[in-house]
Design an enzyme around this catalytic site. Structure first.
Site, PDB file in Angstrom:
ATOM      1  CB  CYS A 190      -0.934   0.003   1.200  1.00  0.00           C
ATOM      2  SG  CYS A 190      -2.181  -1.301   1.109  1.00  0.00           S
ATOM      3  CG  ASP A 201     -24.228  10.254 -11.673  1.00  0.00           C
ATOM      4  OD1 ASP A 201     -23.159   9.846 -11.165  1.00  0.00           O
ATOM      5  OD2 ASP A 201     -24.862   9.602 -12.524  1.00  0.00           O
TER       6      ASP A 201
END
Length: 239
Positions: free
Chosen positions: A46, A135
Site C-alpha cells: 500500500c 452524479d
C-alpha cells in the site's frame, strides 16, 4: 448485504480525514471521484500504491477527479505514514502533505457499509477501488487481493473510457486508449451512425456476415484510426 452496486448512489457519509471532517458528496462536488481503501497503514504494498497515486495526482486533476483514501487506522497513524509515503516518492516529508486525504475508518463501518470488503477477501484485507461519477453514482468497482499492487495507470485508462462514454454514444474495445478507435453500439441504425460520426464508420468483416463490429475514430480526438488487428489464428490441431 451486497453494499454499493453499479449505478447506486454513494451515501453522503460524514468522515474524519487527514484534511479534517468532510461529507463525501460535498468533498467530490461536481467532480469525478475515486475512493480507494487499503488494509493497514505502514504496509509495503500500500505504501507503493499511495505513493504512485501521489505521483499521478496531476493526471487525475486533468481529468477533473478528486481522490480520497480509506484505512482502518487512526488519524495519527495516517499522518505519520504519509511521511513514509512521501519519502518513498523521494520527496521531503517535512511540511509536505499528500495531495489527497485519508479517511480514518477504525471500525471498518464505512468499508462494510459500502461493500468494499468482498465476502471472500474481507478476511484477507482486500483492496477495492470505487470510481464515482459527478452524479454521485458508482461507475466502476475493482477488488484486488492485498498481495497484488493496484495499477493506477489502468485506473486512469478506465477513467478515460468512462468519461468518453458518458459524453458520447460509443463503447471502447479491449486495451483502448485515448485516440484509438472506438466502437459504435450495435443497436444504432446505420443512417444514425453515419450522421453522428461524419468522419466515418467502418465494419470488420466476420464469418457470420453480421456487421456488429463497427469502428469510428475517437470523437474527442478526431483523427483517423485503424481497427485493432485481428488475433492470430489458433492452430486447428496440436500435430
Amino acid at each position: 448485504m451486497p453494499g454499493l452496486l453499479l449505478g447506486d448512489e454513494l451515501p453522503n457519509f460524514e468522515v474524519e480525514t487527514t484534511a479534517g471532517t468532510v461529507k463525501l458528496h460535498e468533498y467530490f462536488g461536481d467532480s469525478w471521484g475515486i475512493l480507494f481503501s487499503h488494509p493497514r497503514d505502514y504496509t509495503p504494498v500500500c505504501t507503493t500504491e499511495l505513493g504512485r497515486v501521489a505521483r499521478l495526482s496531476g493526471e487525475f486533476s486533468k481529468r477533473n477527479v478528486k481522490l480520497i483514501a480509506l484505512s482502518v487506522d487512526n488519524l495519527e497513524d495516517h499522518h505519520g505514514w504519509s511521511k513514509d509515503i512521501l519519502a518513498y516518492n523521494y520527496e521531503k516529508s517535512e511540511g509536505s502533505e499528500l495531495p489527497y486525504p485519508i479517511i480514518a475508518d477504525s471500525k471498518r463501518e464505512l468499508a462494510v457499509t459500502l461493500g468494499m470488503l468482498d465476502p471472500v477477501e474481507k478476511d484477507k484485507d482486500g483492496m477495492p477501488v470505487f470510481i464515482i461519477g459527478p452524479d454521485k453514482k458508482l461507475k466502476l468497482s475493482i477488488l484486488y487481493p492485498h498481495t497484488t499492487g493496484r495499477s493506477f495507470d489502468e485506473i486512469l485508462r478506465v477513467l478515460d473510457s468512462l468519461q468518453l462514454t458518458a459524453q458520447k454514444r460509443v463503447a471502447t474495445p479491449t486495451e483502448w486508449k485515448p485516440g484509438g478507435c472506438v466502437m459504435v453500439p450495435p443497436n444504432m441504425p446505420e443512417d444514425e451512425a453515419a450522421a453522428l460520426f461524419p468522419i466515418g464508420v467502418f465494419s470488420k468483416e466476420l464469418p457470420s456476415g453480421r456487421k456488429y463490429l463497427r469502428y469510428t475514430p475517437d470523437p474527442l480526438d478526431r483523427k483517423g484510426c485503424e481497427p485493432p488487428p485481428a488475433e492470430p489464428e489458433l492452430p486447428t490441431s496440436l500435430s
